[in-house]
Scaffold this motif. Structure first.
Motif, PDB file in Angstrom:
ATOM      1  N   ILE A 674       0.810  -1.234  -0.007  1.00  0.00           N
ATOM      2  CA  ILE A 674      -0.069  -0.047  -0.051  1.00  0.00           C
ATOM      3  C   ILE A 674       1.045   1.060   0.218  1.00  0.00           C
ATOM      4  N   GLY A 675       0.434   2.270  -0.967  1.00  0.00           N
ATOM      5  CA  GLY A 675       1.403   3.370  -0.993  1.00  0.00           C
ATOM      6  C   GLY A 675       0.735   4.633  -1.578  1.00  0.00           C
ATOM      7  N   VAL A 676       1.499   5.684  -1.359  1.00  0.00           N
ATOM      8  CA  VAL A 676       1.385   6.979  -1.970  1.00  0.00           C
ATOM      9  C   VAL A 676       2.432   7.332  -2.659  1.00  0.00           C
ATOM     10  N   ASP A 677       2.302   8.118  -3.934  1.00  0.00           N
ATOM     11  CA  ASP A 677       3.032   8.642  -4.747  1.00  0.00           C
ATOM     12  C   ASP A 677       2.995   9.966  -4.963  1.00  0.00           C
ATOM     13  N   VAL A 678       3.784  10.857  -4.649  1.00  0.00           N
ATOM     14  CA  VAL A 678       3.471  12.455  -4.749  1.00  0.00           C
ATOM     15  C   VAL A 678       4.486  13.083  -5.603  1.00  0.00           C
ATOM     16  N   LEU A 679       4.285  14.069  -6.426  1.00  0.00           N
ATOM     17  CA  LEU A 679       5.188  15.016  -7.154  1.00  0.00           C
ATOM     18  C   LEU A 679       4.671  16.528  -7.053  1.00  0.00           C
ATOM     19  N   PHE A 680       5.587  17.295  -7.029  1.00  0.00           N
ATOM     20  CA  PHE A 680       5.482  19.011  -7.090  1.00  0.00           C
ATOM     21  C   PHE A 680       6.593  19.171  -7.899  1.00  0.00           C
ATOM     22  N   ARG A 681       5.992  19.864  -9.129  1.00  0.00           N
ATOM     23  CA  ARG A 681       7.024  20.470 -10.050  1.00  0.00           C
ATOM     24  C   ARG A 681       6.742  21.896 -10.232  1.00  0.00           C
ATOM     25  N   LYS A 682       7.524  22.964 -10.661  1.00  0.00           N
ATOM     26  CA  LYS A 682       7.474  24.160 -11.076  1.00  0.00           C
ATOM     27  C   LYS A 682       8.336  24.594 -12.119  1.00  0.00           C
ATOM     28  N   HIS A 683       7.813  25.120 -13.250  1.00  0.00           N
ATOM     29  CA  HIS A 683       8.779  25.660 -14.348  1.00  0.00           C
ATOM     30  C   HIS A 683       8.691  27.133 -14.501  1.00  0.00           C
ATOM     31  N   ILE A 684       9.979  27.731 -14.597  1.00  0.00           N
ATOM     32  CA  ILE A 684      10.058  29.237 -14.579  1.00  0.00           C
ATOM     33  C   ILE A 684      11.047  29.498 -15.767  1.00  0.00           C
ATOM     34  N   ASN A 685      10.412  30.069 -16.773  1.00  0.00           N
ATOM     35  CA  ASN A 685      11.364  30.023 -17.849  1.00  0.00           C
ATOM     36  C   ASN A 685      12.208  28.729 -18.125  1.00  0.00           C
ATOM     37  N   LYS A 686      13.369  29.022 -18.204  1.00  0.00           N
ATOM     38  CA  LYS A 686      14.287  27.819 -18.466  1.00  0.00           C
ATOM     39  C   LYS A 686      14.734  26.790 -17.164  1.00  0.00           C
ATOM     40  N   PHE A 687      13.988  27.343 -16.102  1.00  0.00           N
ATOM     41  CA  PHE A 687      14.368  26.618 -15.093  1.00  0.00           C
ATOM     42  C   PHE A 687      13.158  25.754 -14.703  1.00  0.00           C
ATOM     43  N   SER A 688      13.432  24.584 -13.943  1.00  0.00           N
ATOM     44  CA  SER A 688      12.539  23.517 -13.605  1.00  0.00           C
ATOM     45  C   SER A 688      13.063  22.907 -12.416  1.00  0.00           C
ATOM     46  N   THR A 689      12.065  22.859 -11.405  1.00  0.00           N
ATOM     47  CA  THR A 689      12.495  21.974 -10.217  1.00  0.00           C
ATOM     48  C   THR A 689      11.444  21.151  -9.833  1.00  0.00           C
ATOM     49  N   TRP A 690      11.812  20.179  -9.254  1.00  0.00           N
ATOM     50  CA  TRP A 690      10.516  19.361  -8.672  1.00  0.00           C
ATOM     51  C   TRP A 690      10.948  18.492  -7.375  1.00  0.00           C
ATOM     52  N   ILE A 691      10.028  18.103  -6.524  1.00  0.00           N
ATOM     53  CA  ILE A 691      10.316  17.326  -5.473  1.00  0.00           C
ATOM     54  C   ILE A 691       9.102  16.299  -5.599  1.00  0.00           C
ATOM     55  N   SER A 692       9.741  15.055  -5.230  1.00  0.00           N
ATOM     56  CA  SER A 692       8.842  13.774  -5.248  1.00  0.00           C
ATOM     57  C   SER A 692       9.018  13.126  -3.665  1.00  0.00           C
ATOM     58  N   TYR A 693       8.011  12.441  -3.570  1.00  0.00           N
ATOM     59  CA  TYR A 693       7.819  11.599  -2.241  1.00  0.00           C
ATOM     60  C   TYR A 693       7.149  10.399  -2.437  1.00  0.00           C
ATOM     61  N   ALA A 694       7.446   9.343  -1.835  1.00  0.00           N
ATOM     62  CA  ALA A 694       6.869   8.151  -2.084  1.00  0.00           C
ATOM     63  C   ALA A 694       6.803   7.405  -0.519  1.00  0.00           C
ATOM     64  N   TYR A 695       5.523   7.043  -0.192  1.00  0.00           N
ATOM     65  CA  TYR A 695       5.557   6.437   0.933  1.00  0.00           C
ATOM     66  C   TYR A 695       4.998   4.886   0.642  1.00  0.00           C
ATOM     67  N   MET A 696       5.567   3.900   1.270  1.00  0.00           N
ATOM     68  CA  MET A 696       5.167   2.627   0.984  1.00  0.00           C
ATOM     69  C   MET A 696       5.250   1.600   2.333  1.00  0.00           C
ATOM     70  N   HIS A 697       4.134   0.895   2.438  1.00  0.00           N
ATOM     71  CA  HIS A 697       3.899  -0.326   3.285  1.00  0.00           C
ATOM     72  C   HIS A 697       3.975  -1.480   2.727  1.00  0.00           C
ATOM     73  N   ASN A 698       5.192  -2.215   2.579  1.00  0.00           N
ATOM     74  CA  ASN A 698       5.427  -3.420   1.972  1.00  0.00           C
ATOM     75  C   ASN A 698       5.769  -4.730   2.842  1.00  0.00           C
ATOM     76  N   GLU A 699       4.845  -5.742   2.717  1.00  0.00           N
ATOM     77  CA  GLU A 699       4.928  -6.959   3.717  1.00  0.00           C
ATOM     78  C   GLU A 699       4.702  -7.932   3.049  1.00  0.00           C
ATOM     79  N   TYR A 700       5.247  -9.103   3.576  1.00  0.00           N
ATOM     80  CA  TYR A 700       4.919 -10.426   2.891  1.00  0.00           C
ATOM     81  C   TYR A 700       3.909 -11.426   3.785  1.00  0.00           C
ATOM     82  N   GLN A 701       3.655 -12.092   3.548  1.00  0.00           N
ATOM     83  CA  GLN A 701       2.903 -13.402   4.125  1.00  0.00           C
ATOM     84  C   GLN A 701       3.175 -14.831   3.464  1.00  0.00           C
ATOM     85  N   PHE A 702       3.965 -15.391   4.279  1.00  0.00           N
ATOM     86  CA  PHE A 702       4.659 -16.963   3.808  1.00  0.00           C
ATOM     87  C   PHE A 702       3.953 -17.955   5.183  1.00  0.00           C
TER      88      PHE A 702
END
Length: 838
Positions: A674-702
């Motif tokens: 179960i998880g969430v992916d997030v992205l922020f991005r901003k373009h200003i003329n020739k400049f682009s910046t972004w920040i991304s975040y991913a949360y994940m809960h990952n489990e096994y069952q054997f």
């Protein structure tokens, strides 16, 4: 004295005369008309349109820079005898006076995009459009007809008297068959990275700028820029899409399934960046024509258009040299060939040394017993690829693809045996070879069919010698797969279409273990054949705000008499102008997986081997996945959030790479994420910046292991990326910071580490390695060598901070003592590139 002054005056006068004459001769030097036009375009901010053969042999003295635009044009007409017509939109048309010439711009009626390489014909002459859709063609009289055709579009015929007499007309072609996929977010992270309305992401390398730490178009490194995708050990042979293992990824090269992904056993992509035109990434909501890849799909494509001009590229970086050529055979066919070879035969660069140390770290290549030394360590790789395309007519297209990839590592083991020095060679080879045929037929404006066939073969082979025991251990892992697919696409109207088809896949996997002393040989070869039938309905509203693809795929596995139904869904709805909601879902399955029998298999370098399901202890892997996303984009701002849930059933403990109390466990189980992916991005003329975040809960069952539930080996709970790019006309800069929480690990119980000569471990994966942090930078500069030759140079620094990131930790008992081994990531690793484009 007076005489000397006069002589000095005469001398300096003569010198000035000589200098002036020399300057005058230089200023009066003739230049090519093409060069003069380039200067005038920059001076007056206009654009000249012309056929290359019209001006290629014309030379003249450039006009004076003080002239007005009209005066300069008059001068050009006087000197060249050509006709220069100034159009109202700032475009100047160049054509011969002695012939009647028509011109125009061929464009797609729906999206107004130019159509390059469209064919324009009269009875006696023919030409093709350039990258802007522009053409010029000679005509004999005003009653002549002109035929304009482009594959996938309706052919049109126009009389010459229907063209404008004063300018170049826009000529619109209607799609003979219309695709329902289109870009909904352009420049998703950086230039050339787009989000498509079917839930996929696309990187178009023809528009691609730069990413942190990368100066080549490394496909499998580039896709890791998306949130939710990373490599837990920094290799492209271990890409984890939303917490899945690498063998759960469907990797396609021009629709051929590939079972190998990297050179240097995973440190760089094996797909030549010069021939790879674009890559499509799907985390969820796959098309029903795809099978396999329960975690995601990475599909690479070469350029699908016929090239009418010879293009070539030569390149070199600190790991390899490469070449690419695109050769037109005629106006309906062209062939692309690309090749790449490591340069370690000639020079060992710092990049090569860093890569070699990384792949051999904590393996038999770098470590051996105290009485054995390893020498003459060498590594080599190469790849070749080919694409031939032939547009048979307006409605038929044939494409053939071929790829061949090779990696080899070898070294000598040396020891003193019976008072004599002995030396024996160990080696490891990994290669893939594949070919495919694609035939596309457009029957009418309603129906299109496609036939695809491929054969793909993969082989991993290791010869491991034990010089002290005079033993040779041979291991092989071979995959051979044949695929036949027939697709039909029927368009009811502009809004509704139906995709249907049949898919047959035969996969054979062979594993060999062979020991000469004592004699032991185990050869296991298995075959699985799968039949698939699929159908999918696609809908796009008239205003293009609503997009829906819903279908189902039925699979029948012959060997097990097993039926699997797989519904697929992708839906997007645009609202309030700047918002889009997206719903994706899919059921998928796959018959192959990678397992690790022993950590020292294949010299410990590439220890995973492919295996087929037997529907018993190795089940058919099945997955269910659903996601809900929201997207906002306006004025350079972009915000995207997507939540997902994924359930993968049929995994085995051997496929997960345990190096704790479950290292030799054989059990089947379930992986839930179960998880969430997030992205922020901003373009200003020739400049682009972004920040991304991913949360994940990952489990096994054997069910057969204790405890039954515990964190996955790939449970990276938090991951974040901060990146930026800046582009000038010729210079591109990029920097990025990557951070994620530590990989789960299992530690020995403190104070009671060894019980019964075995490591006494704590509960599985309740501890973590140190957090991972890496800063990367890159720069690329474009320039011209000659009028027709361009080049670029670039430099990158991977892990600028030279941080020793832990990527793995395991424990072994040696002579009654507990030994801890830590595997580290790449340290500060430079790279540089030079590419020349002809």
């Amino acid at each position: 004295m007076e005489r000397r002054i006069k002589e000095s005056i005469l001398f300096f006068s003569f010198l000035l005369f000589v200098l002036f004459s020399s300057y005058a001769q230089n200023t009066n030097k003739q230049e090519s008309l093409a060069h003069v036009i380039n200067v005038l375009e920059a001076q007056y901010h206009v654009q000249f349109n012309y056929a290359e053969d019209t001006i290629e042999a014309v030379f003249l003295i450039p006009p004076d820079t003080s002239l007005s635009l009209k005066e300069a044009i008059t001068y050009l007409e006087t000197q060249t005898g050509l006709l220069f017509s100034i159009l109202s939109d700032g475009i100047i048309l160049v054509k011969p006076r002695e012939a009647m010439v028509l011109c125009g711009y061929v464009k797609d009626k729906d999206n107004l995009q130019p159509l390059a390489s469209a064919t324009v014909q009269t009875l006696k002459n023919s030409t093709t459009t350039d990258e802007n859709g522009f053409f010029q063609i000679k005509i004999e009289n005003v009653t002549q007809s002109i035929t304009i055709r482009f594959l996938g579009y309706k052919t049109i015929i126009k009389l010459t008297n229907q063209f404008s007499k004063t300018g170049c007309d826009d000529i619109f072609l209607f799609p003979n068959f219309q695709s329902l996929s289109e870009v909904v977010v352009s420049n998703y992270i950086a230039s050339g990275i787009n989000k498509i309305n079917n839930g996929s992401y696309e990187i178009n390398f023809s528009d691609f700028d730069i990413l942190p730490g990368l100066i080549d178009n490394d496909v499998l490194q580039s896709v890791q820029a998306f949130p939710g995708i990373q490599s837990i050990n920094e290799t492209v042979s271990n890409i984890n899409i939303r917490g899945g293992t690498h063998d759960q990824n469907l990797i396609l090269w021009d629709d051929i399934k590939m079972y190998q992904s990297g050179h240097f056993f995973g440190l760089i992509s094996m797909y030549n960046p010069q021939i790879t035109h674009s890559v499509s990434l799907r985390k969820n909501g796959s098309d029903v024509s795809y099978t396999d890849g329960v975690s995601g799909t990475i599909s690479m494509q070469t350029n699908q258009s016929v090239n009418n001009k010879l293009n070539a590229t030569l390149g070199i970086n600190l790991t390899d040299a490469n070449a690419f050529v695109d050769v037109p055979i005629n106006k309906t066919s062209s062939i692309q060939v690309a090749a790449r070879k490591s340069i370690s035969d000639f020079i060992e660069t710092p990049t090569y040394s860093a890569f070699f140390d990384r792949i051999s770290q904590n393996t038999e290549v770098s470590n051996n017993t105290t009485t054995i030394t390893n020498t003459d360590k060498t590594f080599d790789f190469y790849d070749t690829s080919l694409r031939w395309i032939y547009k048979i007519g307006d409605k038929d297209e044939l494409r053939i693809n071929f790829i061949n990839v090779f990696n080899e590592l070898q070294f000598n083991e040396n020891a003193v045996v019976n008072d004599e020095e002995e030396s024996r060679k160990s080696n490891l080879t990994q290669y893939s070879i594949a070919g495919a045929l694609h035939y596309n037929r457009i029957w009418n404006d309603k129906l299109q069919t496609t036939f695809e066939a491929y054969e793909t073969d993969y082989k991993l082979k290791a010869v491991n010698v034990d010089i002290l025991d005079s033993q040779r251990f041979l291991q092989e892992n071979i995959v051979s797969e044949t695929s036949l697919k027939l697709k039909s696409n029927y368009r009811f109207n502009n809004a509704l279409h139906l995709l249907s088809g049949y898919h047959f896949v035969e996969t054979q996997v062979t594993n060999l273990d062979d020991i000469d002393t004592p004699l032991f040989r185990l050869l296991v070869s298995e075959v699985v054949r799968t039949h698939g039938v699929f159908s999918q309905l696609g809908y796009k509203s008239k205003n293009r705000n609503s997009n829906l693809n819903f279908g189902v795929r039925y699979n029948f596995i012959e060997k097990f008499s097993k039926s699997i139904w797989e519904p697929r869904l992708s839906f997007s709805q645009r609202f309030l102008d700047f918002f889009t909601v997206e719903v994706l879902g899919e059921f998928k399955h796959q018959n192959t997986s990678q397992v690790i029998n022993f950590q020292n298999d294949f010299l410990g370098i590439e220890k995973r081997r492919w295996q087929l399901s037997n529907n018993k202890d190795i089940p058919v892997i099945t997955s269910k996945q659903a996601s809900l996303g929201l997207n906002y984009g306006h004025r350079g701002w972009l915000f995207n959030i997507e939540g997902y849930i994924k359930h993968v059933d049929g995994i085995t403990a051997q496929s997960q790479g345990f190096q704790n109390q479950f290292e030799f466990a054989k059990s089947k189980g379930v992986n839930r994420v179960i998880g969430v992916d997030v992205l922020f991005r901003k373009h200003i003329n020739k400049f682009s910046t972004w920040i991304s975040y991913a949360y994940m809960h990952n489990e096994y069952q054997f069910k057969d292991l204790q405890p039954n539930y515990f964190p996955s080996n790939y449970n990276i709970k938090h991951a974040a990326t901060l990146g930026m790019t800046y582009g000038l006309t010729n210079l591109k800069l990029s920097a990025g910071l990557n951070w994620h929480s530590g990989k789960p690990t299992t530690l020995p119980v403190t104070g009671n580490e060894i019980v019964n000569d075995e490591v006494n471990y704590e509960a599985v994966n309740i501890s973590s390695l140190e957090d991972y942090l890496r800063l990367d930078i890159s720069a690329l500069y474009n320039f011209k060598l000659t009028k027709k030759t361009k080049a670029n140079v670039g430099i990158s620094l991977w892990n600028v901070l030279n941080k020793e990131n832990q990527i793995n930790r395991f424990y072994k008992i040696n002579s009654g003592e507990l030994n801890e081994t830590n595997q580290r990531s790449l340290g500060l690793t430079p790279n540089a590139v030079l590419n020349i484009y002809f």
